[in-house]
Design an enzyme around this catalytic site. Structure first.
Site, PDB file in Angstrom:
ATOM      1  N   ASP A 140      -0.333  15.056  99.601  1.00 37.40           N
ATOM      2  CA  ASP A 140      -0.178  15.390 101.046  1.00 37.40           C
ATOM      3  C   ASP A 140      -0.005  16.680 101.430  1.00 37.40           C
ATOM      4  OD1 ASP A 140       0.592  15.230 103.798  1.00 37.40           O
ATOM      5  OD2 ASP A 140       2.083  13.647 103.757  1.00 37.40           O
ATOM      6  N   HIS A 141      -0.960  17.387 102.220  1.00 31.58           N
ATOM      7  CA  HIS A 141      -0.936  18.778 102.204  1.00 31.58           C
ATOM      8  C   HIS A 141      -0.075  19.311 103.240  1.00 31.58           C
ATOM      9  CE1 HIS A 141      -1.996  22.871 101.426  1.00 31.58           C
ATOM     10  NE2 HIS A 141      -3.604  22.720 101.235  1.00 31.58           N
ATOM     11  N   ARG A 142       0.429  18.269 104.000  1.00 31.41           N
ATOM     12  CA  ARG A 142       1.660  18.670 105.246  1.00 31.41           C
ATOM     13  C   ARG A 142       2.975  19.082 104.416  1.00 31.41           C
ATOM     14  NH1 ARG A 142       1.807  13.104 108.414  1.00 31.41           N
ATOM     15  NH2 ARG A 142       1.831  12.608 106.215  1.00 31.41           N
TER      16      ARG A 142
END
Length: 465
Positions: free
Chosen positions: A437-439
């Site tokens: 998850d790049h968040r």
């Protein structure tokens, strides 16, 4: 009064004498006595993602006495079959959702009467709610005009039975078996089958509508004339697919579909890493005889690496914040007939490799029997997906909702490599790809985690401590 009406009970309100006598001298407050004559049994939410459940089998029939805490029905959720207990004493008055039918979470699936005199009230309540159900099952001949359209889910089995035919002559295939695709048996029968090594696919059920019960398994186990031919025929029949047919999703497939759609809304990225597994392979050969599995070794190595990189073990659920999870729970994808499930090795960093292997075997056995409890498949903080045993050298995995990362593990195979001293050598190498998850997790985070993971794999002495 408003609060009383939210009790989710079909209650009969009987005003006491004080509500009918009015004194002109001193007005009194109205008092009410509540008698819960009929109680509802609801379709429970067995997991956070469950929106509907399928009734696999009723453990109680209409007219049976039910004690508080006693199991009354087996429900198939999106991941497992679970027994549902009654919260009250009473008599099973009306079954409103038949075996094999589905109902939305929170909807009424049966009615429990307080006493025999309340059964008629419960049956009237059931017919008044427009349910498909139990009256047709037990009194179809006496009440042929019952409306067949259910509210919660289409009851194909009930509608297809002609009014003129006796109800006892139902189809030999249990409706919950989905046309013979799955075996319908009581939980105790499944347990006995595992103990006696009996293939339930070859057992003919004598229970309601062909359901396999304990005595069927005991009979099959005691019989010495169990032929291999029916087994071969059963396998051949199960593998036959009618080309061009449209097949609805099973409950599990429906849950997987919903989760995949949710995953599409998460911005993800992928990082791959190749590592040498010669030392890990040697360790595995050394301790395999003690019951250690490669899955447990990979889970343990992953958990050890996550202790040094907590952000990779974190999760974002609301898009506004993320959580550093306090436990390292490794979920491992397991393929099942008609879907997959991710049993969770909880606190994998704190368990030794032998305990972890035993725990993994228990989880897999429960998963195959569809007996996992929700906390055993919904609490993962990091996921492993291993296709190496199929010879797959690399692949990408889809991030499960509510987690920060998933690691796809390929097979270990001999590879020609260049050594540090400039020579050419042969080493066993394995490639892993992590989807994150790049968040929450960035490229440098994953790179550092994979470096640590590779160091543990290439020098695995700490895995056995």
């Amino acid at each position: 009064m408003a609060n009383l009406l939210h009790l989710n009970l079909r209650s009969v309100f009987i005003p006491s004498l004080s509500t009918r006598r009015h004194s002109s001298a001193a007005p009194r407050r109205h008092q009410f006595r509540v008698e819960a004559k009929v109680r509802e049994i609801f379709m429970p939410a067995l997991s956070s993602t469950m929106t509907e459940g399928k009734v696999v089998s009723w453990l109680k029939s209409e007219g049976d006495q039910v004690a508080k805490g006693e199991s009354v029905v087996v429900v198939e959720s999106d991941k497992a079959d679970m027994e549902v207990e009654s919260f009250h004493d009473g008599i099973m008055a009306a079954i409103m959702v038949l075996e094999g039918d589905s109902a939305a979470v929170g909807s009424t699936i049966a009615l429990l009467a307080e006493s025999e005199s309340d059964i008629a009230l419960a049956k009237a309540q059931a017919s008044g709610s427009g349910s498909s159900g139990s009256d047709q099952k037990t009194e179809a001949v006496a009440a042929p005009v019952a409306e067949p359209e259910p509210v919660s889910a289409p009851s194909v089995v009930a509608v297809s039975a002609p009014v003129s035919s006796p109800v006892v002559k139902v189809a030999s295939t249990h409706p919950a078996s989905e046309g013979g695709k799955r075996v319908v048996a009581t939980p105790f029968a499944k347990k006995l089958a595992k103990e006696f090594n009996v293939d339930l696919g070859t057992v003919v059920g004598s229970g309601p509508m062909g359901r396999i019960v304990a005595k069927d398994v005991e009979l099959a186990a005691s019989s010495a004339a169990v032929s291999e031919k029916p087994k071969v025929a059963a396998v051949a029949a199960a593998s036959t697919v009618q080309l061009g047919s449209v097949v609805p999703f099973t409950t599990m497939q429906g849950a997987v579909s919903k989760n995949m759609l949710v995953s599409l809304s998460v911005p993800t990225f992928r990082v791959g890493y190749t590592m040498t597994t010669d030392a890990l392979d040697a360790l595995y050969k050394k301790i395999k005889s003690k019951g250690v599995t490669m899955t447990a070794l990979l889970a343990k190595a992953t958990a050890m690496a996550l202790t040094q990189h907590p952000v990779v073990n974190s999760s974002c659920r609301d898009g506004k914040s993320f959580t550093y999870n306090s436990s390292i729970n490794i979920a491992v994808a397991v393929a099942m007939d008609g879907g997959l499930i991710t049993p969770v090795l909880q606190d994998a960093d704190k368990l030794d490799i032998y305990t972890l292997s035993r725990k993994w075997k228990e989880l897999v056995d429960k998963a195959r029997a569809k007996q996992l409890q929700p906390q055993e498949y919904t609490t993962g903080t990091f996921t492993l997906s291993n296709l190496g045993m199929f010879g797959v050298d690399r692949f990408d995995a889809i991030l499960p909702p509510g987690t920060g990362a998933i690691m796809a593990v390929g097979s270990s195979r001999p590879t020609v490599v260049g050594t540090k001293d400039g020579r050419i050598g042969m080493k066993n190498q394995m490639q892993v790809n992590v989807t994150a998850d790049h968040r929450v997790i960035y490229g440098a985070d994953l790179a550092a985690f994979l470096q640590t993971f590779a160091q543990i794999i290439e020098d695995p002495k700490d895995l056995t401590f």
